[in-house]
Design an enzyme around this catalytic site. Structure first.
Site, PDB file in Angstrom:
ATOM      1  N   LYS A  72      22.245  -6.966  13.419  1.00  0.00           N
ATOM      2  CA  LYS A  72      22.936  -6.955  14.716  1.00  0.00           C
ATOM      3  C   LYS A  72      23.349  -8.354  15.165  1.00  0.00           C
ATOM      4  O   LYS A  72      24.485  -8.568  15.591  1.00  0.00           O
ATOM      5  CB  LYS A  72      22.013  -6.290  15.746  1.00  0.00           C
ATOM      6  CG  LYS A  72      22.598  -6.118  17.118  1.00  0.00           C
ATOM      7  CD  LYS A  72      21.932  -4.977  17.882  1.00  0.00           C
ATOM      8  CE  LYS A  72      20.429  -5.002  17.781  1.00  0.00           C
ATOM      9  NZ  LYS A  72      19.810  -6.127  18.501  1.00  0.00           N
ATOM     10  N   THR A  74      23.666 -11.002  13.260  1.00  0.00           N
ATOM     11  CA  THR A  74      24.655 -11.470  12.283  1.00  0.00           C
ATOM     12  C   THR A  74      26.033 -10.923  12.623  1.00  0.00           C
ATOM     13  O   THR A  74      27.044 -11.645  12.571  1.00  0.00           O
ATOM     14  CB  THR A  74      24.241 -11.022  10.862  1.00  0.00           C
ATOM     15  OG1 THR A  74      22.936 -11.542  10.580  1.00  0.00           O
ATOM     16  CG2 THR A  74      25.222 -11.522   9.821  1.00  0.00           C
ATOM     17  N   ARG A  95      20.154 -14.359  22.875  1.00  0.00           N
ATOM     18  CA  ARG A  95      18.817 -14.757  23.312  1.00  0.00           C
ATOM     19  C   ARG A  95      18.249 -15.838  22.396  1.00  0.00           C
ATOM     20  O   ARG A  95      18.655 -15.966  21.235  1.00  0.00           O
ATOM     21  CB  ARG A  95      17.867 -13.550  23.275  1.00  0.00           C
ATOM     22  CG  ARG A  95      18.162 -12.495  24.308  1.00  0.00           C
ATOM     23  CD  ARG A  95      17.289 -11.277  24.087  1.00  0.00           C
ATOM     24  NE  ARG A  95      17.530 -10.656  22.798  1.00  0.00           N
ATOM     25  CZ  ARG A  95      16.752  -9.750  22.221  1.00  0.00           C
ATOM     26  NH1 ARG A  95      15.656  -9.357  22.834  1.00  0.00           N
ATOM     27  NH2 ARG A  95      17.059  -9.233  21.059  1.00  0.00           N
ATOM     28  N   ALA A 274      13.190  -6.483  24.053  1.00  0.00           N
ATOM     29  CA  ALA A 274      13.899  -5.266  24.478  1.00  0.00           C
ATOM     30  C   ALA A 274      13.019  -4.033  24.431  1.00  0.00           C
ATOM     31  O   ALA A 274      13.358  -3.017  25.027  1.00  0.00           O
ATOM     32  CB  ALA A 274      15.137  -5.051  23.616  1.00  0.00           C
ATOM     33  N   PHE A 383      26.713  -3.366   2.134  1.00  0.00           N
ATOM     34  CA  PHE A 383      25.852  -3.860   1.065  1.00  0.00           C
ATOM     35  C   PHE A 383      26.523  -3.549  -0.274  1.00  0.00           C
ATOM     36  O   PHE A 383      27.272  -2.572  -0.378  1.00  0.00           O
ATOM     37  CB  PHE A 383      24.471  -3.200   1.132  1.00  0.00           C
ATOM     38  CG  PHE A 383      23.532  -3.821   2.138  1.00  0.00           C
ATOM     39  CD1 PHE A 383      22.469  -4.601   1.736  1.00  0.00           C
ATOM     40  CD2 PHE A 383      23.743  -3.647   3.504  1.00  0.00           C
ATOM     41  CE1 PHE A 383      21.607  -5.181   2.659  1.00  0.00           C
ATOM     42  CE2 PHE A 383      22.895  -4.221   4.432  1.00  0.00           C
ATOM     43  CZ  PHE A 383      21.827  -4.992   4.011  1.00  0.00           C
TER      44      PHE A 383
END
Length: 558
Positions: A72, A74, A95, A274, A383
Site C-alpha cells: 500500500k 509503495t 505517516r 490503524a 508479481f
C-alpha cells in the site's frame, strides 16, 4: 541484474537537496527548519498564507493485510511519482513509521523497490524526533498525575480508576501490566500501571487531529486521566499539564518534508496505528500538502475496514475533507491467500482459490463506492508469477461493481510503472460529481454507531457488548460523550474480530469488550477481540538482522 533490497536501492539513490524540493512548493529556505541536507520541518503557520490552490485528495487503502503482502505505501509513493510524470503538481502525505514494527515483524514503512521515500534509514528510525517528543509529553502527564497523588491528592483521584498509562515506542509486552511506585515512602504511591506503544497513545491521536498549537493545547487539556472517588472525570487541564505538554510538542507539530526517489515532495508526519487509533498522518500535513500541491496522495493504514473507515468517518468529518478518489490496493497472491492457499504455494496459478478470495476485495470496493459513495480504482500490485487469467478474473469481478482495475508495477519501475493507475485516478478525479457520505451519523447513540460500523463496513450480523463495555457506554452517555465518532480497535487481518477468519465471512457478530474515551482526540475507542495497545516482538524479531558498519552504513532494514 541481481536482486537489490529496498535499503540498497535507497542508499544508491542521489537525493536532491531538500531546499530544491522545497522550491517545487514555492517555499524558500526561510520557510524551513533544516535537519541536514535531506530533511526539513515546515512551519504550519504557512497555512495562513493564501496560495489559491484547490487540491485534489486521493486516498490509498487496501484489502485486509496478509503475509503475502499488498504494497500500500509503495503504491501510494509510486502513484504520486506517476502523477508527477503526467504533469500534475503532486505531493504525498504519509505517516512516520513506529520503531515497534520496524524492529518487530512488519519492518519499515517508507515504501519499497523504486517507489520509496528517502532518506529511508532516517525515516524508519529516529527521523526528526517527533515520536520521542510525543512519548515525552505522554509521560510528563503520567508523572504529573502521580506527583499530584503523592503531594496530597487535592483532586481526590481514585487509585482504582486511573486510566492514563505511560508509553514507549517499542513492542514490549513486558510493560503491558506493571506495578510501580515501589520502594521507600518518598518513591511514589504503589499502584498498578502499564505502558502502551506510543503510536497507540491518545497524545499521538490528538496530535494528528489538531489544527494548530492552540487546538493541540486545548485537546491535550481535555484528556481524561482518571476519575475521582465521586466518579467525576479528571483532566490534564485540571493537573495544569497541557501547556507544558504542548511546549514539548511545539516543533514536532511542524510537518517533515522529504522526497521520493524521483523527487516528488513528501510530508511524513504523525503515526497513529490503524488497528487501535485512527491510522492516518497528521491533519496539518494533509492540509499543508493540499495548500501547496494540486494533487495530494495520502494513505490510511491496514485494510479499508480500519484505516479508510476511520480516515473518512473521523478525520474527514472533523476536518471537513473529502477525497476525490480512492485507490484500493491488492495483489493476486494476497487474494489467493484469502482463498485458502498456503503462503508457499501462492506463485502457482489457482483460479478457484482466487475466486474464493476475491470477495474480500469486493467487500472493500462496495464499502468505498456504496457506503461512502466515493469513486474508486483497484490497483493490483503485479508479481512475476501472476497469470493473465488471474488478472482477467480480478478485472471482470471488479467491473461488475463499476470499478476499473489498473496493474501497478511501481515496485520495479517507480513512477513509470504507475502511469496506468495514475491515468485512471485523474479520470476519476476529473469526473467526480462530489458525492460523499459517512457510514453513521454523529447523533446516533454509541451503540447505534458501533452497530452501523459492524454491520455496514464489516458485514456483521450485529454486536455483542461485554458487561464492562455496556456499563462504560452508560457512563460515557451520562457524561455527554455519546455524540463523538467511534474508533474501532480490531484485528487488521479479518473483517471480523477473529484474525483467522479470512475472505468475506458471514453469520458473525463483533464483540466489544471495552470502551475508552479519548476526549482529547475526540472519539471513543471500542476494543474488540484480542486487540491490545502494546504489541510484542515475534520469536525472531527483525531487529536481529539490523546492523551498522564502522562507517555508519545501516543494513538489514526493510
Amino acid at each position: 541484474m541481481g536482486f537489490k533490497s529496498d535499503i540498497e536501492i535507497a542508499q544508491e539513490a542521489t537525493p536532491q537537496d531538500i531546499r530544491e524540493i522545497a522550491k517545487k512548493l514555492n517555499l524558500t529556505e526561510d520557510d524551513l527548519d533544516l535537519y541536514g541536507k535531506y530533511k526539513a520541518k515546515v512551519d504550519y503557520n504557512l497555512l495562513k498564507k493564501e496560495t489559491g490552490k484547490d487540491a485534489k485528495l486521493v486516498l490509498v487503502t487496501a484489502i485486509n493485510p496478509t503475509p503475502a503482502g499488498e504494497g500500500k505505501t509503495t503504491t501510494t509513493i509510486g502513484v504520486s511519482d506517476a502523477l508527477s510524470r503526467l504533469g500534475k503538481n503532486t505531493m504525498v502525505a504519509l505517516r512516520e513509521p513506529s520503531l515497534g514494527p520496524v524492529f518487530g515483524v512488519k519492518g519499515g514503512a517508507a515504501g519499497g523497490g523504486y517507489s520509496q521515500v528517502v532518506p529511508m534509514e532516517d525515516i524508519n528510525l529516529h527521523f526528526t524526533g517527533d515520536f520521542h517528543a510525543i512519548g515525552a509529553a505522554n509521560n510528563l502527564l503520567a508523572a504529573m498525575l502521580d506527583n499530584h497523588i503523592k503531594q496530597g491528592n487535592e483532586l481526590n483521584v481514585d487509585l482504582k480508576k486511573i486510566t492514563w498509562r505511560r508509553c514507549v515506542d517499542m513492542n514490549d509486552r513486558q510493560l503491558r501490566n506493571v506495578i510501580d511506585g515501589l520502594g521507600a515512602s518518598g518513591d511514589g504511591v504503589v499502584r498498578q500501571d502499564g505502558f502502551d506503544i506510543t503510536v497507540a497513545s491518545e497524545v499521538m491521536a490528538a496530535f494528528c487531529l489538531s489544527n494548530d498549537i492552540t487546538d493541540l493545547k486545548e485537546r491535550l487539556g481535555r484528556i481524561i486521566v482518571a476519575y475521582s472517588v465521586a466518579g467525576e472525570p479528571i483532566t490534564a487541564a485540571q493537573l495544569k499539564a497541557n501547556g507544558a505538554m504542548a511546549a514539548l510538542l511545539k516543533d514536532a507539530l511542524k510537518p517533515n518534508l522529504v522526497q521520493t526517489l524521483e523527487g516528488t515532495p513528501a510530508f511524513i508526519h504523525g503515526g497513529p496505528f490503524a488497528n487501535i487509533a485512527h491510522g492516518c498522518n497528521s491533519l496539518i500535513a494533509t492540509r499543508m500538502a493540499m495548500h501547496f500541491a494540486d494533487y495530494v496522495v495520502t494513505e490510511a493504514g491496514f485494510g479499508a475496514d480500519l484505516g479508510a473507515e476511520k480516515f473518512l468517518d473521523i478525520k474527514c468529518r472533523m476536518a471537513g475533507l473529502k477525497p476525490d478518489a480512492v485507490i484500493i490496493v491488492a495483489t493476486v497472491r494476497a487474494l489467493k491467500y484469502n482463498g485458502g492457499v498456503a503462503k508457499a504455494d501462492l506463485n502457482n496459478e489457482n483460479l478457484e482459490a482466487l475466486k474464493n478470495g476475491l470477495p474480500n476485495l469486493l467487500k472493500h470496493v462496495e464499502n468505498i463506492t456504496q457506503v461512502f459513495k466515493l469513486p474508486a480504482v483497484v490497483a493490483i500490485n503485479e508479481f512475476p508469477f501472476d497469470s493473465q487469467a488471474e488478472l482477467d478474473l480480478v478485472k471482470s469481478e471488479c467491473q461488475k461493481l463499476g470499478v476499473n482495475v489498473a496493474i501497478s508495477q511501481v515496485w520495479a519501475k517507480g513512477g513509470e510503472g504507475g502511469e496506468a493507475l495514475a491515468s485512471e485516478v485523474i479520470r476519476l478525479v476529473e469526473g467526480n460529481e462530489g458525492g460523499f457520505e459517512f457510514s453513521y451519523d454523529l447523533d446516533m447513540s454509541i451503540q447505534e454507531k458501533i452497530e452501523a460500523i459492524a454491520t455496514r463496513i464489516y458485514g456483521a450480523d450485529g454486536v455483542d457488548f461485554a458487561p464492562a463495555a455496556a456499563k462504560e457506554m452508560e457512563r460515557l452517555t451520562s457524561l455527554g460523550f455519546d455524540k463523538v465518532p467511534i474508533c474501532m480497535a480490531k484485528t487488521q487481518y479479518s473483517l471480523t474480530d477473529d484474525q483467522k477468519k479470512l475472505g468475506r465471512p458471514t453469520g458473525f457478530k463483533i464483540t466489544v469488550r471495552e470502551l475508552n474515551i479519548s476526549a482529547g482526540a475526540g472519539f471513543i475507542v471500542a476494543l474488540t477481540g484480542e486487540i491490545m495497545k502494546m504489541p510484542g516482538l515475534p520469536k525472531v524479531p527483525a531487529a536481529e538482522k539490523i546492523d551498522v558498519s564502522e562507517n555508519g552504513l545501516i543494513s538489514g532494514l526493510f
